[in-house]
Design an enzyme around this catalytic site. Sequence first.
Site, PDB file in Angstrom:
ATOM      1  N   HIS A  82       0.847  -1.188   0.000  1.00 29.76           N
ATOM      2  CA  HIS A  82       0.000   0.000   0.000  1.00 29.76           C
ATOM      3  C   HIS A  82       0.879   1.233   0.000  1.00 29.76           C
ATOM      4  O   HIS A  82       1.942   1.258   0.613  1.00 29.76           O
ATOM      5  CB  HIS A  82      -0.899   0.011   1.244  1.00 29.76           C
ATOM      6  CG  HIS A  82      -2.191   0.740   1.009  1.00 29.76           C
ATOM      7  ND1 HIS A  82      -3.329   0.110   0.541  1.00 29.76           N
ATOM      8  CD2 HIS A  82      -2.517   2.045   1.160  1.00 29.76           C
ATOM      9  CE1 HIS A  82      -4.298   1.003   0.418  1.00 29.76           C
ATOM     10  NE2 HIS A  82      -3.824   2.188   0.795  1.00 29.76           N
ATOM     11  N   ASP A 161     -13.848   2.115   6.489  1.00 26.99           N
ATOM     12  CA  ASP A 161     -12.865   2.925   5.748  1.00 26.99           C
ATOM     13  C   ASP A 161     -13.501   3.525   4.511  1.00 26.99           C
ATOM     14  O   ASP A 161     -13.209   4.664   4.148  1.00 26.99           O
ATOM     15  CB  ASP A 161     -11.631   2.094   5.373  1.00 26.99           C
ATOM     16  CG  ASP A 161     -10.575   2.963   4.712  1.00 26.99           C
ATOM     17  OD1 ASP A 161     -10.194   3.989   5.328  1.00 26.99           O
ATOM     18  OD2 ASP A 161     -10.139   2.667   3.588  1.00 26.99           O
ATOM     19  N   ARG A 168     -13.268  12.108   4.736  1.00 27.64           N
ATOM     20  CA  ARG A 168     -11.986  12.819   4.914  1.00 27.64           C
ATOM     21  C   ARG A 168     -11.608  13.556   3.636  1.00 27.64           C
ATOM     22  O   ARG A 168     -11.061  14.654   3.668  1.00 27.64           O
ATOM     23  CB  ARG A 168     -10.880  11.814   5.282  1.00 27.64           C
ATOM     24  CG  ARG A 168     -10.981  11.300   6.700  1.00 27.64           C
ATOM     25  CD  ARG A 168     -10.058  10.116   6.904  1.00 27.64           C
ATOM     26  NE  ARG A 168      -8.680  10.431   6.629  1.00 27.64           N
ATOM     27  CZ  ARG A 168      -7.800   9.576   6.060  1.00 27.64           C
ATOM     28  NH1 ARG A 168      -8.164   8.359   5.737  1.00 27.64           N
ATOM     29  NH2 ARG A 168      -6.569   9.944   5.855  1.00 27.64           N
ATOM     30  N   SER A 183      -6.522   3.999   8.347  1.00 23.63           N
ATOM     31  CA  SER A 183      -7.169   3.741   7.054  1.00 23.63           C
ATOM     32  C   SER A 183      -6.390   2.670   6.281  1.00 23.63           C
ATOM     33  O   SER A 183      -6.955   1.690   5.789  1.00 23.63           O
ATOM     34  CB  SER A 183      -7.216   5.059   6.263  1.00 23.63           C
ATOM     35  OG  SER A 183      -7.488   4.823   4.908  1.00 23.63           O
ATOM     36  N   LYS A 187      -7.360  -1.812   6.094  1.00 23.70           N
ATOM     37  CA  LYS A 187      -7.545  -2.561   4.833  1.00 23.70           C
ATOM     38  C   LYS A 187      -6.577  -3.740   4.764  1.00 23.70           C
ATOM     39  O   LYS A 187      -6.920  -4.826   4.309  1.00 23.70           O
ATOM     40  CB  LYS A 187      -7.317  -1.633   3.627  1.00 23.70           C
ATOM     41  CG  LYS A 187      -8.420  -0.603   3.432  1.00 23.70           C
ATOM     42  CD  LYS A 187      -8.300   0.118   2.107  1.00 23.70           C
ATOM     43  CE  LYS A 187      -7.293   1.237   2.080  1.00 23.70           C
ATOM     44  NZ  LYS A 187      -7.642   2.445   2.785  1.00 23.70           N
TER      45      LYS A 187
HETATM   46  N1  URA Z   1      -4.214   5.535   1.510  1.00 23.21           N
HETATM   47  C1  URA Z   1      -5.239   5.077   2.275  1.00 23.21           C
HETATM   48  O1  URA Z   1      -5.746   3.984   2.056  1.00 23.21           O
HETATM   49  N2  URA Z   1      -5.680   5.861   3.252  1.00 23.21           N
HETATM   50  C2  URA Z   1      -5.152   7.057   3.527  1.00 23.21           C
HETATM   51  O2  URA Z   1      -5.610   7.696   4.450  1.00 23.21           O
HETATM   52  C3  URA Z   1      -4.086   7.532   2.733  1.00 23.21           C
HETATM   53  C4  URA Z   1      -3.621   6.733   1.719  1.00 23.21           C
END
Ligand code: URA
Length: 434
Positions: A82, A161, A168, A183, A187
């Site tokens: 990620h 999320d 957000r 966040s 995931k």
């Molecule tokens: N990627 C994400 O999944 N969440 C964030 O808050 C920032 C980048």
Amino acid sequence: MRPYDLIRKKWDGGELSREEIAFLVDGFVRGDVPDYQVSAWLMAVYFRGMTDRETADLTLAMARSGRMLDLSGIPGVKVDKHSSGGVGDKTSLVLVPLVAACGVVVPKMSGRGLGHTGGTLDKLESIPGLRTEVDVDAFLQQVRRVGCAIVGQSPDLVPADKKLYALRDVTATVDSVPLIASSIMSKKIAGGADAIVLDVKTGSGAFMKRLEEARVLAQAMVAIGSALGRRTVAVLTDMDQPLGYAVGNALEVREAIETLRGDGPGDLTELCLELGSHMLRLAGRVRGPEEGRDAFLEAVRSGAGLRKFAEMVAAQGGDPAVADRPDRLPAAPVVLDVQSPEDGYVEAVDAEAVGRVSMGLGAGRVRKEDTVDPAVGVVVEAKKGSRVHRGDVLAHVHARTEEAAQAAARALLQAYRLGPTPPAPRPLVHAVVE
Ligand code: URA
């Protein structure tokens, strides 16, 4: 418990208990706590921060808002990755199929555009027919059969999320360590991978502009992953100018395909090699970075990575022919050159400003319910350190209308700083937090 009291408590600098955090998250997902109260709470967190314990509890409450996937039935070490978000960051589109082509399973949950940054889901959805909201069983089946999948949060997968992210994005509460960490890690934890590679960006296009802030975010996420038994590595990488050249959904997919063919921009290719070799190492597929790079380069050379990309696209309902015919991707009707007003070296390309230009063209959202335009964006031609002459092309704007293109071109010129000497180069990889 009342949401009002929890907003107030956070505003006053208090520490919320696990139960209070779960009450807010669960209530929001059920629809009992309205957007406006959650927005106020997010703003309170933004200014007051969270303790490590609160961040960990928020992460788990979010992860548990949907199904927690158990991938133990799929053989081998499953690895996820990620990015903390950047401009022109199409790394996942290259990395996920390449790692899968090297024999390592990659179950990936991504996000949409957030703030000035683009989102992998929006990029992928520019491929005609492609779906990113799939049910859990279809996701698991695809991961088994193809070896990789990139899907979004859904009512089954981290719905907290999905909702918090969208809120957000439009309430200026993105660049907060606890909110980003929870966040991303919610995931990753719900997605069930055994090992996680995090690309934590720093520089003008990142949410964490300074290296020290990025390190704090990296450490927070590595701590959460490790505490929950996932091998987690964070690589702090440079985002002080757009990554590669293309910024905008279909434009980035096209550049990702070029990179899978071995014709991609140097910085993007290098970043994929770096992150990919960490992923292969954590999966036990290679012993060290050199071997990882070799395996990767071979997957590019043999075309196995590109074939895996096409397979993944087809499995998600998309047109796999785009892998060979990127001209099947949506294209903008107006393309305008942005010319340099003077001679000099490109000293800086403000990546956040480029991201905002792309958003302004329609590649991102201003309101939650906005749809993104897959075709529009910016292609940067002159990057940091380039020598340019008056009249040379600095960038191209891809727009819906002539008027939008002209406005974007004016804004884009402001993102460039030209000077008499080339700037000192910045490393692509600043540090690794393990
Ligand atoms: N990627 C994400 O999944 N969440 C964030 O808050 C920032 C980048």
